[in-house]
Design a protein around this motif. Structure first.
Motif, PDB file in Angstrom:
ATOM      1  N   MET A   1       0.844  -1.199   0.000  1.00  0.00           N
ATOM      2  CA  MET A   1       0.000   0.000   0.000  1.00  0.00           C
ATOM      3  C   MET A   1       0.877   1.246   0.000  1.00  0.00           C
ATOM      4  N   LYS A   2       0.450   2.243  -0.748  1.00  0.00           N
ATOM      5  CA  LYS A   2       1.184   3.503  -0.798  1.00  0.00           C
ATOM      6  C   LYS A   2       0.553   4.476   0.198  1.00  0.00           C
ATOM      7  N   ILE A   3       1.390   5.031   1.070  1.00  0.00           N
ATOM      8  CA  ILE A   3       0.914   5.858   2.180  1.00  0.00           C
ATOM      9  C   ILE A   3       1.665   7.184   2.196  1.00  0.00           C
ATOM     10  N   ILE A   4       0.927   8.256   2.427  1.00  0.00           N
ATOM     11  CA  ILE A   4       1.529   9.565   2.665  1.00  0.00           C
ATOM     12  C   ILE A   4       1.581   9.805   4.172  1.00  0.00           C
ATOM     13  N   VAL A   5       2.711  10.310   4.647  1.00  0.00           N
ATOM     14  CA  VAL A   5       2.842  10.741   6.039  1.00  0.00           C
ATOM     15  C   VAL A   5       3.213  12.215   6.034  1.00  0.00           C
ATOM     16  N   THR A   6       2.402  13.035   6.656  1.00  0.00           N
ATOM     17  CA  THR A   6       2.774  14.430   6.858  1.00  0.00           C
ATOM     18  C   THR A   6       3.361  14.566   8.258  1.00  0.00           C
ATOM     19  N   GLY A   7       4.197  15.579   8.450  1.00  0.00           N
ATOM     20  CA  GLY A   7       4.860  15.720   9.742  1.00  0.00           C
ATOM     21  C   GLY A   7       5.867  14.615   9.983  1.00  0.00           C
ATOM     22  N   ALA A   8       6.498  14.138   8.899  1.00  0.00           N
ATOM     23  CA  ALA A   8       7.367  12.954   8.984  1.00  0.00           C
ATOM     24  C   ALA A   8       8.689  13.213   9.687  1.00  0.00           C
ATOM     25  N   THR A   9       9.016  14.460   9.986  1.00  0.00           N
ATOM     26  CA  THR A   9      10.226  14.750  10.767  1.00  0.00           C
ATOM     27  C   THR A   9       9.894  15.056  12.215  1.00  0.00           C
ATOM     28  N   GLY A  10       8.616  15.025  12.563  1.00  0.00           N
ATOM     29  CA  GLY A  10       8.200  15.330  13.922  1.00  0.00           C
ATOM     30  C   GLY A  10       8.379  14.138  14.850  1.00  0.00           C
ATOM     31  N   PHE A  11       8.032  14.333  16.098  1.00  0.00           N
ATOM     32  CA  PHE A  11       8.223  13.327  17.143  1.00  0.00           C
ATOM     33  C   PHE A  11       7.458  12.041  16.810  1.00  0.00           C
ATOM     34  N   VAL A  12       6.189  12.170  16.456  1.00  0.00           N
ATOM     35  CA  VAL A  12       5.380  10.997  16.120  1.00  0.00           C
ATOM     36  C   VAL A  12       5.658  10.535  14.694  1.00  0.00           C
ATOM     37  N   GLY A  13       5.656  11.473  13.761  1.00  0.00           N
ATOM     38  CA  GLY A  13       5.801  11.114  12.353  1.00  0.00           C
ATOM     39  C   GLY A  13       7.097  10.404  12.029  1.00  0.00           C
ATOM     40  N   ILE A 209      -0.756   2.416  12.855  1.00  0.00           N
ATOM     41  CA  ILE A 209      -0.540   1.384  11.837  1.00  0.00           C
ATOM     42  C   ILE A 209      -1.747   0.453  11.758  1.00  0.00           C
ATOM     43  N   THR A 210      -2.331   0.134  12.905  1.00  0.00           N
ATOM     44  CA  THR A 210      -3.540  -0.697  12.918  1.00  0.00           C
ATOM     45  C   THR A 210      -4.666  -0.026  12.139  1.00  0.00           C
ATOM     46  N   CYS A 211      -4.771   1.300  12.267  1.00  0.00           N
ATOM     47  CA  CYS A 211      -5.874   2.035  11.635  1.00  0.00           C
ATOM     48  C   CYS A 211      -5.694   2.211  10.129  1.00  0.00           C
ATOM     49  N   ILE A 212      -4.516   1.939   9.602  1.00  0.00           N
ATOM     50  CA  ILE A 212      -4.270   2.152   8.173  1.00  0.00           C
ATOM     51  C   ILE A 212      -5.190   1.292   7.314  1.00  0.00           C
ATOM     52  N   ASP A 213      -5.376   0.047   7.707  1.00  0.00           N
ATOM     53  CA  ASP A 213      -6.187  -0.826   6.849  1.00  0.00           C
ATOM     54  C   ASP A 213      -7.237  -1.634   7.610  1.00  0.00           C
ATOM     55  N   HIS A 214      -7.443  -1.350   8.880  1.00  0.00           N
ATOM     56  CA  HIS A 214      -8.454  -2.095   9.641  1.00  0.00           C
ATOM     57  C   HIS A 214      -9.853  -1.644   9.205  1.00  0.00           C
ATOM     58  N   PRO A 215     -10.702  -2.567   8.777  1.00  0.00           N
ATOM     59  CA  PRO A 215     -12.033  -2.157   8.308  1.00  0.00           C
ATOM     60  C   PRO A 215     -12.879  -1.500   9.386  1.00  0.00           C
ATOM     61  N   GLY A 216     -12.631  -1.845  10.645  1.00  0.00           N
ATOM     62  CA  GLY A 216     -13.421  -1.267  11.730  1.00  0.00           C
ATOM     63  C   GLY A 216     -13.063   0.151  12.088  1.00  0.00           C
TER      64      GLY A 216
END
Length: 309
Positions: A1-13, A209-216
């Motif tokens: 899967m192709k994913i965009i991450v914004t804030g990728a240099t931040g603490f969480v990102g 990461i769980t929320c990326i593709d979890h249907p729920g």
């Protein structure tokens, strides 16, 4: 899967990027990100053109934001928070929806719920929002706009509201507390019986990461924590143990600390140290069949990887 991450240099990102094995990553931001296949220079603003950023992208994790600032020097702080966190976020989300992105994960804040709880009465994802500062207001308004966009376009929106996040490289109040404990200074916080929910960086990233593709996860709002609530006294003791330092805590009654802080104009600081803020993660756990992988003790130990028992 192709994913965009914004804030990728931040603490969480930045930690998220290092943890997303098996995915094609794109970082959108103002600073080059190492270890990412693609980097696209863009600022988060109401009029930024993101065209060309979304080719084959299925999910966006939006961690970029104007963060909570203790000493804000902006002439109109609320307007600046809204410009970036509300208008900038919705501009990105509208263009993503138009390009066919399936899911938009928004890293919000527990400040949308409010600043404090009574012990045993935690915040839940079903509570009416009650933000008290400009940062919390901007996050709540962004959430509202994203839900409307999801309804209009069909793009799935996932909202995650973390409380204080701690981990290696943490800054702000948590870093200040670590410094005090590390110096071995006696602290008058040995009799604080509040309850606060925290979340280890690894636990938050695991949920994202769980929320990326979890249907729920589609169109849900999730609160997140370690699942263990600590008093300030217990937290300081845990930090000291993780550092291999003695905890020198003097048992001063909390009411005296509150009075003293009020007299010297540090009431807000006292609230963070003495007040309670608990979150109920039962909806998150049930909906996603998710359990925080790290205990608080393990999370604190990861703050100090060079300490050996």
């Amino acid at each position: 899967m192709k994913i965009i991450v914004t804030g990728a240099t931040g603490f969480v990102g930045s930690h998220l990027v290092r943890s997303l094995d098996g995915h094609e990553l794109v970082a959108i931001g103002r600073t080059q990100v190492s270890g990412v296949e693609q980097f696209i220079f863009r600022t988060l603003s109401p009029d930024t053109d993101f065209s060309g950023c979304f080719n084959d992208v299925e999910c966006i994790v939006h961690a970029a934001a104007r963060a909570h600032i203790m000493k804000d020097e902006a002439a109109d702080p609320l307007s600046e928070y809204r410009r970036v966190n509300v208008e900038g976020t919705l501009n990105l989300a509208r263009q993503a929806a138009a390009a066919g992105v399936k899911r938009f994960i928004f890293i919000s804040s527990i400040k949308v719920n409010g600043e404090q709880t009574e012990i045993g009465q935690p915040f839940s994802s079903q509570d009416t929002p009650a933000p008290e500062d400009f940062y919390g207001v901007s996050k709540q308004e962004a959430e509202h706009g994203l839900r409307e966009l999801a309804s209009e376009t069909g793009m799935e929106v996932v909202i995650i509201r973390p409380p204080l996040v701690y981990g290696p490289g943490v800054k702000g109040n948590f870093a200040s507390m670590i410094k005090l404990v590390g110096r071995g200074l006696p602290l008058p916080l040995g009799a604080v019986h509040n309850k606060r929910s925290l979340v280890a960086l690894d636990n938050l990233v695991d949920l994202i990461i769980t929320c990326i593709d979890h249907p729920g996860a589609a169109n849900e709002t999730f609160l997140v924590s370690d699942g263990e609530d600590l008093s300030t006294t217990q937290l300081l003791q845990g930090v000291a143990e993780a550092m291999g330092k003695p905890s020198r805590l003097i048992p001063v009654p909390a009411r005296l600390l509150q009075l003293g802080a009020t007299l010297i104009g540090r009431k807000a600081v006292a609230q963070r140290l003495l007040g309670s803020l608990q979150v109920d993660i039962s909806h998150t756990q049930k909906c996603l069949n998710w359990t925080p992988p790290l205990t608080v003790k393990q999370g604190l130990q990861r703050c100090f990887p060079n300490h050996q028992d």
